[in-house]
Scaffold this motif. Structure first.
Motif, PDB file in Angstrom:
ATOM      1  N   ALA A 140      -2.106  -3.857  -3.304  1.00 19.61           N
ATOM      2  CA  ALA A 140      -0.949  -2.965  -3.368  1.00 19.61           C
ATOM      3  C   ALA A 140       0.292  -3.706  -2.879  1.00 19.61           C
ATOM      4  O   ALA A 140       0.244  -4.409  -1.875  1.00 19.61           O
ATOM      5  CB  ALA A 140      -1.182  -1.725  -2.506  1.00 19.61           C
TER       6      ALA A 140
ATOM      7  N   ARG B  66      -2.198   5.204   4.127  1.00 22.49           N
ATOM      8  CA  ARG B  66      -2.873   6.055   3.135  1.00 22.49           C
ATOM      9  C   ARG B  66      -3.603   5.199   2.097  1.00 22.49           C
ATOM     10  O   ARG B  66      -4.733   5.511   1.716  1.00 22.49           O
ATOM     11  CB  ARG B  66      -1.865   6.972   2.439  1.00 22.49           C
ATOM     12  CG  ARG B  66      -1.239   7.992   3.358  1.00 22.49           C
ATOM     13  CD  ARG B  66      -1.977   9.307   3.315  1.00 22.49           C
ATOM     14  NE  ARG B  66      -1.428  10.251   4.250  1.00 22.49           N
ATOM     15  CZ  ARG B  66      -0.697  11.311   3.914  1.00 22.49           C
ATOM     16  NH1 ARG B  66      -0.419  11.547   2.650  1.00 22.49           N
ATOM     17  NH2 ARG B  66      -0.256  12.128   4.842  1.00 22.49           N
ATOM     18  N   LEU B  67      -2.959   4.153   1.638  1.00 21.14           N
ATOM     19  CA  LEU B  67      -3.606   3.263   0.666  1.00 21.14           C
ATOM     20  C   LEU B  67      -4.829   2.598   1.276  1.00 21.14           C
ATOM     21  O   LEU B  67      -5.883   2.522   0.641  1.00 21.14           O
ATOM     22  CB  LEU B  67      -2.622   2.207   0.169  1.00 21.14           C
ATOM     23  CG  LEU B  67      -1.460   2.692  -0.686  1.00 21.14           C
ATOM     24  CD1 LEU B  67      -0.517   1.535  -0.983  1.00 21.14           C
ATOM     25  CD2 LEU B  67      -1.936   3.349  -1.968  1.00 21.14           C
TER      26      LEU B  67
ATOM     27  N   SER C  28      -7.774   4.857   1.605  1.00 19.34           N
ATOM     28  CA  SER C  28      -8.356   5.280   0.326  1.00 19.34           C
ATOM     29  C   SER C  28      -9.564   4.429  -0.049  1.00 19.34           C
ATOM     30  O   SER C  28     -10.385   4.839  -0.865  1.00 19.34           O
ATOM     31  CB  SER C  28      -7.313   5.196  -0.795  1.00 19.34           C
ATOM     32  OG  SER C  28      -7.106   3.848  -1.203  1.00 19.34           O
TER      33      SER C  28
ATOM     34  N   TYR D  69      -8.083  -0.552  -1.997  1.00 15.22           N
ATOM     35  CA  TYR D  69      -7.279  -1.777  -1.977  1.00 15.22           C
ATOM     36  C   TYR D  69      -7.870  -2.812  -1.046  1.00 15.22           C
ATOM     37  O   TYR D  69      -8.286  -2.502   0.061  1.00 15.22           O
ATOM     38  CB  TYR D  69      -5.826  -1.450  -1.578  1.00 15.22           C
ATOM     39  CG  TYR D  69      -5.175  -0.623  -2.659  1.00 15.22           C
ATOM     40  CD1 TYR D  69      -4.610  -1.236  -3.754  1.00 15.22           C
ATOM     41  CD2 TYR D  69      -5.212   0.767  -2.615  1.00 15.22           C
ATOM     42  CE1 TYR D  69      -4.076  -0.492  -4.789  1.00 15.22           C
ATOM     43  CE2 TYR D  69      -4.684   1.525  -3.644  1.00 15.22           C
ATOM     44  CZ  TYR D  69      -4.117   0.887  -4.727  1.00 15.22           C
ATOM     45  OH  TYR D  69      -3.601   1.623  -5.756  1.00 15.22           O
TER      46      TYR D  69
ATOM     47  N   ILE E 151      -2.782  -5.092   1.239  1.00 23.17           N
ATOM     48  CA  ILE E 151      -1.540  -4.366   1.010  1.00 23.17           C
ATOM     49  C   ILE E 151      -0.382  -5.227   1.507  1.00 23.17           C
ATOM     50  O   ILE E 151      -0.456  -5.805   2.598  1.00 23.17           O
ATOM     51  CB  ILE E 151      -1.547  -3.016   1.762  1.00 23.17           C
ATOM     52  CG1 ILE E 151      -2.719  -2.154   1.265  1.00 23.17           C
ATOM     53  CG2 ILE E 151      -0.217  -2.283   1.604  1.00 23.17           C
ATOM     54  CD1 ILE E 151      -3.071  -0.999   2.173  1.00 23.17           C
TER      55      ILE E 151
END
Length: 162
Positions: A11, A60-61, A64, A67, A70
């Motif tokens: 990300a 949040r990513l 999840s 990923y 990031i």
């Protein structure tokens, strides 16, 4: 150098302030990742309003589970009040916390220049500088993912390591 890592997704989270300059950094990141063997479709780009919002979005990513790494990108400039140093420090601290709390590598490309003016000379300098930083953060991202894979970390998967 190319990587034989199997990377699911990376990300790239970008602040909206100074997006014209950060777009160049994002493009340089994307190009370098491709040179390092990461398919372009594995890199997802996200926009958030400003630098201060990047850590929550990154968290949040990371939580999840989608990923492998990031990157947070921002240009935090001195707008004539002391706030820029506070924001820059909060962003870096927040990104480090996300990384340590989630075990997902998080990289900061959040830059805070001492002097920035939007005239052509500064714009040209920072455009080139941010493109360079985009390439550097790509190298750091792949380097860290390889180091973690070699250390036996669960992220990223080592399915295609040869």
């Amino acid at each position: 150098m190319t990587t034989s890592l199997h990377i699911h997704r990376i990300a790239f989270v970008q602040a909206g302030w100074h997006a014209d300059l950060l777009d160049g950094a994002r493009d340089a990141f994307q190009t370098r990742m491709t040179e390092l063997g990461v398919p372009a479709d594995r890199i997802h780009h996200f926009d958030v309003p400003g630098a201060f919002e990047i850590p929550l979005f990154a968290r949040r990513l990371a939580k999840s589970g989608q990923y492998d790494a990031i990157v947070g990108a921002a240009l935090v400039v001195n707008g004539g009040i002391y706030r820029h140093e506070f924001v820059a420090q909060a962003v870096v601290d927040g990104l480090m916390r996300v990384q340590l709390d989630t075990d997902v590598p998080v990289f900061s490309m959040s830059l805070t220049p001492h002097h920035f003016h939007s005239h052509d000379e500064h714009y040209g300098f920072f455009d080139g500088h941010l493109r360079h930083k985009g390439r550097e953060v790509a190298d750091a991202c792949v380097g860290m993912l390889l180091a973690l894979a070699n250390a036996g970390s669960p992220t990223p998967t080592k399915e295609s390591l040869t």
